[in-house]
Design a protein around this motif. Structure first.
Motif, mmCIF file in Angstrom:
data_model
loop_
_atom_site.group_PDB
_atom_site.id
_atom_site.type_symbol
_atom_site.label_atom_id
_atom_site.label_comp_id
_atom_site.label_asym_id
_atom_site.label_seq_id
_atom_site.Cartn_x
_atom_site.Cartn_y
_atom_site.Cartn_z
ATOM 1 N N TYR A 23 0.682 -1.171 0.253
ATOM 2 C CA TYR A 23 -0.006 -0.074 0.015
ATOM 3 C C TYR A 23 0.712 1.281 0.055
ATOM 4 C CZ TYR A 23 -3.841 -2.946 1.553
ATOM 5 O OH TYR A 23 -4.845 -4.136 1.466
ATOM 6 N N GLU A 24 0.343 2.417 -0.524
ATOM 7 C CA GLU A 24 1.174 3.511 -0.469
ATOM 8 C C GLU A 24 1.199 4.318 0.756
ATOM 9 O OE1 GLU A 24 1.052 6.308 -3.921
ATOM 10 O OE2 GLU A 24 0.211 4.599 -5.118
ATOM 11 N N LYS A 26 0.870 7.216 1.539
ATOM 12 C CA LYS A 26 -0.039 8.295 1.644
ATOM 13 C C LYS A 26 -1.680 7.778 1.630
ATOM 14 C CE LYS A 26 -0.922 8.676 -3.516
ATOM 15 N NZ LYS A 26 -1.066 9.376 -4.658
ATOM 16 N N ASP A 27 -1.941 6.638 1.480
ATOM 17 C CA ASP A 27 -3.229 6.052 1.489
ATOM 18 C C ASP A 27 -3.656 5.642 3.093
ATOM 19 O OD1 ASP A 27 -3.542 6.319 -1.156
ATOM 20 O OD2 ASP A 27 -3.086 4.247 -1.355
ATOM 21 N N ARG A 29 -4.717 6.700 6.617
ATOM 22 C CA ARG A 29 -5.876 7.700 7.074
ATOM 23 C C ARG A 29 -5.192 8.978 7.621
ATOM 24 N NH1 ARG A 29 -8.004 8.916 11.838
ATOM 25 N NH2 ARG A 29 -7.233 7.065 12.664
ATOM 26 N N ASP A 32 -3.232 10.684 5.039
ATOM 27 C CA ASP A 32 -4.211 11.392 4.131
ATOM 28 C C ASP A 32 -4.723 12.823 4.749
ATOM 29 O OD1 ASP A 32 -5.737 11.572 1.651
ATOM 30 O OD2 ASP A 32 -7.403 11.253 3.052
#
Length: 141
Positions: A23-24, A26-27, A29, A32
């Protein structure tokens, strides 16, 4: 002893798990949320960012209402000690209930105070970075 680790280590583990599962970052929570705050501030001019920064520094360094309320209650207890003693005389249940509520009240509001101070620190750092980036940006004449 993993449960006694701080939030920073738990956050690190969350990031590590996300990257291990492809997963990135930036994803996540929390990242973000910070990213959206930063994107909003990037839309504002530098002079407004400076004013917001000053306000956030004030918020970060201010003592706040919650610690003031918590520290004033014992003083009120001293001022009205005679009346409190007359009310509580022979009634230990009253004293137990009051101390229980006061302790819960104090814990909740102290935690809220430090949480808000942490958010002010986050905003302050984002604003400092954006102001520095905008001031170091070459101007085209």
């Amino acid at each position: 002893m993993e449960q006694f680790r701080g939030d920073a280590h738990k956050f690190y583990k969350k990031i590590k798990k996300a990257t291990d599962q492809q997963y990135e970052v930036k994803d996540i929570r929390e990242i973000d949320e910070i990213y959206s705050i930063q994107k909003f501030y990037e839309t504002l001019p530098v002079n407004e960012l400076k004013m917001i920064h000053y306000r956030m520094v004030k918020e970060q360094n201010g003592s706040g209402t919650f610690p003031l309320l918590i520290s004033i209650l014992p003083w009120l207890g001293l001022i009205f000690s005679k009346q409190i003693q007359e009310t509580a005389e022979g009634n230990l249940f009253f004293i137990f209930i009051f101390l229980t509520f006061f302790t819960c009240f104090a814990i909740v509001f102290i935690l809220l105070h430090y949480r808000e101070q942490a958010w002010a620190s986050l905003h302050t750092e984002i604003l400092k970075d954006l102001i520095e980036r905008n001031e170091n940006k070459p101007t085209i004449n």
